[in-house]
Each structure stands twice: as C-alpha cells, then as structure tokens.
Design a protein around this motif. Structure first.
Motif, PDB file in Angstrom:
ATOM      1  N   CYS A   1     100.719  49.380  76.741  1.00 37.05           N
ATOM      2  CA  CYS A   1      99.519  48.544  76.718  1.00 37.05           C
ATOM      3  C   CYS A   1      99.810  47.321  75.889  1.00 37.05           C
ATOM      4  O   CYS A   1     100.277  47.418  74.773  1.00 37.05           O
ATOM      5  CB  CYS A   1      98.323  49.292  76.127  1.00 37.05           C
ATOM      6  SG  CYS A   1      96.787  48.347  76.223  1.00 37.05           S
TER       7      CYS A   1
ATOM      8  N   ASN B   1      92.823  48.246  87.487  1.00 37.03           N
ATOM      9  CA  ASN B   1      92.744  46.972  88.202  1.00 37.03           C
ATOM     10  C   ASN B   1      93.978  46.674  89.061  1.00 37.03           C
ATOM     11  O   ASN B   1      94.208  45.517  89.418  1.00 37.03           O
ATOM     12  CB  ASN B   1      92.472  45.832  87.220  1.00 37.03           C
ATOM     13  CG  ASN B   1      91.020  45.816  86.784  1.00 37.03           C
ATOM     14  OD1 ASN B   1      90.104  45.835  87.602  1.00 37.03           O
ATOM     15  ND2 ASN B   1      90.786  45.827  85.485  1.00 37.03           N
TER      16      ASN B   1
ATOM     17  N   GLY C   1      97.451  45.249  75.097  1.00 34.30           N
ATOM     18  CA  GLY C   1      96.241  44.954  74.329  1.00 34.30           C
ATOM     19  C   GLY C   1      95.479  43.736  74.828  1.00 34.30           C
ATOM     20  O   GLY C   1      94.647  43.191  74.129  1.00 34.30           O
ATOM     21  N   CYS C   2      95.772  43.267  76.034  1.00 30.66           N
ATOM     22  CA  CYS C   2      95.008  42.148  76.618  1.00 30.66           C
ATOM     23  C   CYS C   2      94.167  42.697  77.756  1.00 30.66           C
ATOM     24  O   CYS C   2      94.168  42.159  78.871  1.00 30.66           O
ATOM     25  CB  CYS C   2      95.922  41.075  77.188  1.00 30.66           C
ATOM     26  SG  CYS C   2      97.116  40.468  76.055  1.00 30.66           S
ATOM     27  N   CYS C   3      93.453  43.787  77.490  1.00 35.17           N
ATOM     28  CA  CYS C   3      92.807  44.547  78.559  1.00 35.17           C
ATOM     29  C   CYS C   3      91.806  43.724  79.356  1.00 35.17           C
ATOM     30  O   CYS C   3      91.544  44.002  80.517  1.00 35.17           O
ATOM     31  CB  CYS C   3      92.121  45.761  77.965  1.00 35.17           C
ATOM     32  SG  CYS C   3      93.230  46.729  76.947  1.00 35.17           S
ATOM     33  N   SER C   4      91.219  42.697  78.724  1.00 35.37           N
ATOM     34  CA  SER C   4      90.232  41.915  79.451  1.00 35.37           C
ATOM     35  C   SER C   4      90.894  41.011  80.481  1.00 35.37           C
ATOM     36  O   SER C   4      90.223  40.434  81.324  1.00 35.37           O
ATOM     37  CB  SER C   4      89.415  41.075  78.480  1.00 35.37           C
ATOM     38  OG  SER C   4      90.292  40.291  77.715  1.00 35.37           O
ATOM     39  N   LEU C   5      92.234  40.883  80.403  1.00 36.41           N
ATOM     40  CA  LEU C   5      92.948  40.038  81.356  1.00 36.41           C
ATOM     41  C   LEU C   5      93.632  40.875  82.438  1.00 36.41           C
ATOM     42  O   LEU C   5      94.493  40.388  83.168  1.00 36.41           O
ATOM     43  CB  LEU C   5      94.000  39.203  80.631  1.00 36.41           C
ATOM     44  CG  LEU C   5      93.487  38.208  79.596  1.00 36.41           C
ATOM     45  CD1 LEU C   5      94.640  37.612  78.818  1.00 36.41           C
ATOM     46  CD2 LEU C   5      92.703  37.109  80.261  1.00 36.41           C
TER      47      LEU C   5
ATOM     48  N   GLY D   1      98.710  49.780  81.013  1.00 34.52           N
ATOM     49  CA  GLY D   1      97.604  50.392  80.272  1.00 34.52           C
ATOM     50  C   GLY D   1      96.501  50.827  81.230  1.00 34.52           C
ATOM     51  O   GLY D   1      96.549  50.527  82.424  1.00 34.52           O
ATOM     52  N   THR D   2      95.501  51.505  80.693  1.00 33.09           N
ATOM     53  CA  THR D   2      94.446  52.057  81.548  1.00 33.09           C
ATOM     54  C   THR D   2      93.700  50.970  82.314  1.00 33.09           C
ATOM     55  O   THR D   2      93.478  51.085  83.517  1.00 33.09           O
ATOM     56  CB  THR D   2      93.434  52.836  80.694  1.00 33.09           C
ATOM     57  OG1 THR D   2      94.146  53.547  79.710  1.00 33.09           O
ATOM     58  CG2 THR D   2      92.642  53.791  81.534  1.00 33.09           C
ATOM     59  N   ALA D   3      93.332  49.905  81.599  1.00 34.70           N
ATOM     60  CA  ALA D   3      92.554  48.854  82.254  1.00 34.70           C
ATOM     61  C   ALA D   3      93.382  48.195  83.357  1.00 34.70           C
ATOM     62  O   ALA D   3      92.864  47.890  84.434  1.00 34.70           O
ATOM     63  CB  ALA D   3      92.118  47.816  81.227  1.00 34.70           C
TER      64      ALA D   3
END
Lengths: 154, 531
Positions: free
Chosen positions: A122, A89, A124-128, A83-85
């Motif tokens: 994705c 990273n 959907g755990c973008c914060s990780l 995913g983008t995030a």
C-alpha cells in the motif's frame, strides 16, 4: 548474484560500517541498497566481514523484509499499489496492462533495461486508487489508457 | 494574504507541488500544510480561510473565476486538530496553536488524567493507554524507552501518514509526555520506509524541538526506518526489528513494559494515540472520544475522517463520505484491514465503538474503512486479504504459515470455478484452528475476513461453488462474454480494442477470450452481455 562493483563504491559504505553497533544491521543494509540499487552477494559478504555478523543472519534479514532486493532492477522502478482500495478499484487490470506493455514478469527487467515493476502492499494514496509510483513520482486514478501514456513518457 | 496549500503525499501526487511553485512564482508566500482530509478534492488551496478545491490553474482563484468551497466537512477533530491548519515544518505555528505547553503535573497525575480520559490504543487493539504507561513506570530499571509505532502497514489505511506529515510535533509532544510519565530518556519512532515525506518532516520537527530544548539531554528521539514487513506492527516483532533482527513476534509475557527494547522496559504506542495525548493533558483528562478513519474504495468523498465514537457506519459513509460512487448500491464496508472483517450494508446502523464492531466479527482496527459496492465480490475480497497475510506471515507458527496458505488455496479454487462441495465447512474449520494455533495477532486474526464474509455472504460462496457464477461479476474465470446482436450497431470498436483478437463477425470466440472486459467497457450501446 554478484555485482563485481568497483572498490570505489564499497568505500561509500565505509563510514557506516565503521560505526556498526549491535542492532544497526538494517540501516546498513538500507544504505547499501541506496548505494548499489540492490544487494549483491559480494556486497553482503563484505558487510559480514566488516561487521562480524554471520552471513547466514544477514541473508535471513535481507530475505525477510520486502524492501531489500537481491536482483538488479531496471532504470525506472515501478511500484504498483495492490492495497485494498486499489484492488477494489481495479489494480489487477492495471497490472495486466503493464505486464503486456513491458513484456516482463514482476521483478524482471525489460529488454531495453528501462523498467522493472513490483507490486507493493500500500502506497497510502488510497484516495487516488488505483495508484503507482515511478521513482519518486506518484500517479493516481490510473486507467488502461493513462498507464500507456505514462509509460510512453519515460 | 494568508495562503495555505495542502502538501501531504496525496496532495503532491494530485499536483499540489506545481500549484505551490506557481504561487511562489507569482510573488506570493504560500505555506505548506498537511492533509486536511479531503483527499478527493486535492489539490487544495486555502486563501484567508476560503478553500479552493481541485485547483489546476492559480489564475482562476486569483482573479476570482473559481469559487471557493461553501462548507467544510463536518468532523470533530482531536488527533487531526492541526492537520491542514498549520505549517508542519514551522514549530512556532505548533506552539501558537497551544503546543508544547508547560507541564505542571507529576507523572502520577498525568497517568491519572489518561485514566480519566479513557484513551485506548488507536493502533487497533484498543488496550487502555494509561495501563501500559503505569506498567512501564512501575517496572524497575534505570533505562527505559518510549517507542512510537508508525509502521502503518494495513492496506487501505493512511491516518498515521497524514498525522506525521501534517502535524509531526504533536507526536513528538505525546512522546515527551510519555517519557516524563514513565521515566524514559530515549525515544524511537519506527516509521515505514514507504513514507519518505513523513520521515523528512519528522526529522525537521525533531531538529526544531532540539533547538528549543524540548528535546535534548533529558529525553531525545531518533527515527528508524522500517524495511517493509507488516508483522512489525506487532510490538514484540517491532522490537526485534529495531534490534536488527528478522521481525518475528515472541510470546508475551513478559510484556514490552517489563522487558522490551534491549530487554529494558519500553512503552509502545501508535501515532494516533500519541497525537491525542497533548490535547488530553491540555484539557485536564477530557475524553478524546474520536477515531480517525481512512475512507476509501467506492466512495464519493474519499479521505480522512475523524468522527466521534458512537456515530454509525451509515453516518460515516453517507454524511461524511457522500455515499457510493456512480449511484451504485452500498454492499459492505471492510474495517480493520487484513485483521478485520466485512460488515454488510444491512448492519450499517452499527455504532462505531470497540464493542459493537467486535460483535459483528470485524474490529475497529487502526482505521481503514474500505467501502464496497455491488461490483465487489466478497469471496474475492477474502482471497485478497488472505493473499496479503500469506505474504506477510513471518513463518514462526505452523498454523499461520501453512494454515493460511491452505485457506488461500481453497479461496483461489473457489474464485477459479473449481470449488468443491465441502469447501465452506473446510474454510470454517481451518479458520478456527488458525485462530487457536497462532502466537500473535496477525495469525489470530488472519481468518477474520473469511469468517465474516462467510457469515454475511454465504450465498455468494455457494453461487461460486455450486452454480459456478460470480454474482458481483468480478471473478473472471466464472464470466462469459457475449454480444447481443439486437443491440449491436456494428461500430467495430470492440473488435479494434480486443487484444486477444477474440471477436469475429461480432461474435465472441470463447476459446480466445481472455475475459479482460474491455469490450464491455468500450461498448456505447451496452451490447456486451456479461454473465
């Protein structure tokens, strides 16, 4: 690819095939993949015969959706988030490390049959980010080092 | 003691499951709640209103050695009003928070209130919700459907997942109100198969709503799991997928409100839109003037933020998100996923409204907000999104299927250092043609990331093409690694870690170097130069 699976396995699908109604092809394919782990040609032919849906249409649907697999996978399926995030990273570097360790390309099975890795859109755990899933477990904030440790656990 | 543990997917991934288990083992009665938006601080335990973050050991909070968080994030929550506050698996808590209140309005009055509230589709397009409902209501037919689009496919977005996991009943209630307003008796939630926890909590919620007769003979809801296709977020493609076909969009009109699922009038809204509806009706048509964003990327406090429309990008990035990680410089924010665009830091005072964002070339989109710093290359970002759209194009329109592939090839060669003199003109020309020649929003918006990065970061493209340099030091083929012997202390760490055996006598052999960058990462003396 055929699986030449035992008849017993095919029976697991019977209740779903019996209740086939127009439009329920996707849930049946999802069920079949749950039973077999992937969608072998002979199972798809079996579904076509039982439901009356043309084999060409079934192949059309199977090839359209990313969830469906037409090749077997290793014992542990790694879903590497792209995913983008995760991209921002450094997921590309994580993929390189995984490829180096497993010595296989995306979708292939490792020599010991233990792993297959797939890139996914994705999780959907973008914060990780960067993140991956192995089976039902999610691993986040991956680094070159942590990936090695995680894979060694399996 | 009232104990809540954040048990969304991200909380569980951060270890909330173990915390929950340990609390139970200690004889306490923790309640699982949904995501409260502070994903960067998971796992989170709330005891009698006090919030403990990044909990690793429950003893620390029980014996008072760990201090609770002092302030909660400053947000205005409507769609997320219950997320993190109530147990999503307990219908009584939802009812206790004002949910499933009796409806004393006629269908016309409900649509009228929606019109007053000005609610527009939160899935991205921003189409007025009342208009869709009115159209579905006006369509003749004895069979109508209410469909919830929960196929959240934008990479970098997880607002819908958080709502479904944290407050599934609000989505069900929104759909029940919609069914009553348009006269439908069947509802379907089309949810991504990648969201197993959301599916499980929805199933539980539907079961509970049936027991209390909120669902049943007059209107019932079933779940269909998607099979992984981004284009199924487009409503006609979603309908095709529900019918068991390949998810390919068709020409509109007829709109789904006239001819939808199985040719019957159908109303399709997104999860966040439905989540706003019970609140609007409870407040007699008050404007639900907020939008949920998934704040990710190079940001200190990543997570979910529901902010009032009209606040600026700067406020979201700095006040809610806490600024950029590692003290680096804010470069741009990507909004609207693959259909959206990159907004540069110079425009960070742009207010978040549909119109103002559209004027920049980006879109509001479903709510993905990926923050980038100076180490993110804008050409690489455009390449990343095009790679995604190429994989997800359904293949129906030539411009989308082949045109985007050509766009991607041009971007790839620019990133690889093989860019050609007229590539920028070619990208612009091709982008306009793809926008004009595609049937659905996927193709029409696919070139947006290219066009916005070209608009605001043309110099980066030029650097790649003319000087064969990547200013963000991101595109590997354009980088050269060398060791500065005046700084090098000959500790040999880089030599040991180099997988390609490319460092000989503290000099990097370019022919062997795979440009993985590990030498620069491990060097404690900043002796590895990257140019």
């Amino acid at each position: 690819m055929n699986c030449n699976c035992a008849e017993k396995l095919k029976q697991k699908l019977e209740p779903f095939l019996k209740n086939y109604t127009e439009g329920s092809l996707i849930p049946i394919l999802q069920k079949a993949q749950e039973v077999y782990g992937w969608l072998p040609d002979d199972v798809l032919e079996h579904i076509a015969r039982k439901t009356g849906v043309k084999p060409a249409k079934i192949i059309g649907v199977v090839s359209f959706y990313t969830q469906f697999r037409t090749k077997p996978v290793g014992k542990n399926l790694i879903l590497l988030c792209q995913g983008t995030a995760c991209h921002v990273n450094g997921s590309a570097e994580i993929e390189r490390v995984i490829r180096d360790i497993l010595k296989t390309e995306e979708g292939g099975i490792t020599e010991d049959g233990k792993f297959t890795y797939n890139n996914v859109a994705c999780l959907g755990c973008c914060s990780l980010a960067p993140a991956m899933m192995i089976g039902a477990r999610t691993f986040g904030k991956l680094t070159r080092e942590s990936v090695v440790e995680i894979l060694n656990e399996y | 003691m009232n104990i809540k543990v954040g048990m969304g997917s991200c909380g569980i991934a951060a270890g909330a499951g173990d915390i929950f288990y340990n609390l139970e083992k200690a004889g306490l009665k923790p309640a699982p709640v949904g995501c409260n938006g502070m994903c960067n601080l998971e796992p989170i335990v709330e005891i009698d209103g006090k919030m403990y973050t990044q909990v690793t050991d429950i003893d620390e909070i029980l014996n008072g050695t760990k201090l609770p968080l002092e302030t909660k994030q400053n947000q205005s929550r409507i769609a997320l009003r219950n997320c993190g506050n109530i147990n999503p698996e307990n219908i009584d808590e939802y009812i206790g928070s004002g949910g499933y209140a009796p409806l004393n309005l006629t269908p016309e009055e409900i649509i009228g209130q929606l019109k007053v509230s000005g609610l527009s589709g939160r899935g991205g397009a921003g189409f007025p919700t009342w208009f869709k409902w009115q159209a579905a209501r006006d369509s003749a037919g004895d069979k109508k459907y209410v469909i919830c689009n929960a196929d959240e496919g934008d990479p970098g977005a997880f607002m819908d997942r958080a709502i479904l996991e944290g407050d599934p009943h609000t989505v069900l209630e929104g759909m029940i109100i919609a069914a009553y307003a348009i006269g439908a008796d069947e509802g379907i939630i089309y949810v991504r198969a990648e969201y197993p926890l959301a599916i499980k909590r929805l199933e539980t919620a539907i079961e509970q709503a049936r027991e209390r007769s909120y669902l049943g003979d007059k209107f019932d809801i079933k779940i269909k799991a998607g099979a992984g296709a981004f284009v199924c977020g487009e409503e006609t493609a979603l309908i095709a997928s529900l019918e068991g076909e390949r998810g390919m969009p068709r020409l509109k009109p007829p709109f789904p409100a006239q001819k939808g699922f199985w040719g019957k009038p159908s109303n399709i809204n997104n999860v966040e839109t439905y989540a706003n509806i019970p609140w609007i009706i409870q407040n007699s048509g008050m404007a639900a003037n907020t939008k949920v964003f998934a704040l990710t990327g190079k940001i200190v406090k990543g997570g979910l933020a529901e902010v009032p429309m009209g606040c600026t990008i700067r406020e979201v990035v700095y006040d809610v998100g806490g600024g950029i990680t590692g003290g680096k410089e804010f470069k741009a924010v990507q909004m609207g996923g693959p259909s959206g665009g990159c907004i540069p830091a110079s425009l960070q005072d742009t207010p978040i409204t549909y119109e103002a964002l559209a004027a920049t070339g980006a879109i509001m989109g479903s709510g993905g907000m990926v923050v980038m710093d100076e180490s993110s290359c804008m050409v690489d970002m455009a390449r990343f999104f095009l790679d995604f759209t190429c994989k997800e194009s359904c293949g129906k329109c030539v411009h989308c299927r082949i045109g985007n592939r050509r766009l991607l090839e041009i971007l790839e060669r620019i990133c690889d250092g093989n860019g050609r003199e007229n590539d920028i003109d070619l990208l612009e020309e091709l982008s306009e043609e793809i926008k004009a020649g595609s049937l659905c929003a996927l193709g029409q918006t696919a070139p947006n990331p290219v066009l916005t990065t070209l608009k605001y970061f043309k110099n980066e493209y030029e650097d790649h093409i003319k000087n064969k340099k990547c200013p963000a030091k991101c595109c590997k083929p354009l980088l050269t690694f060398s060791i500065d012997l005046t700084k090098c202390k000959k500790c040999s760490l880089c030599v040991k870690r180099c997988a390609a055996d490319a460092i000989d006598d503290f000099t990097i052999i370019n022919e062997k170097c795979t440009k993985c960058g590990i030498c620069a990462d491990v060097c404690k003396f900043e002796a590895v130069n990257v140019t």
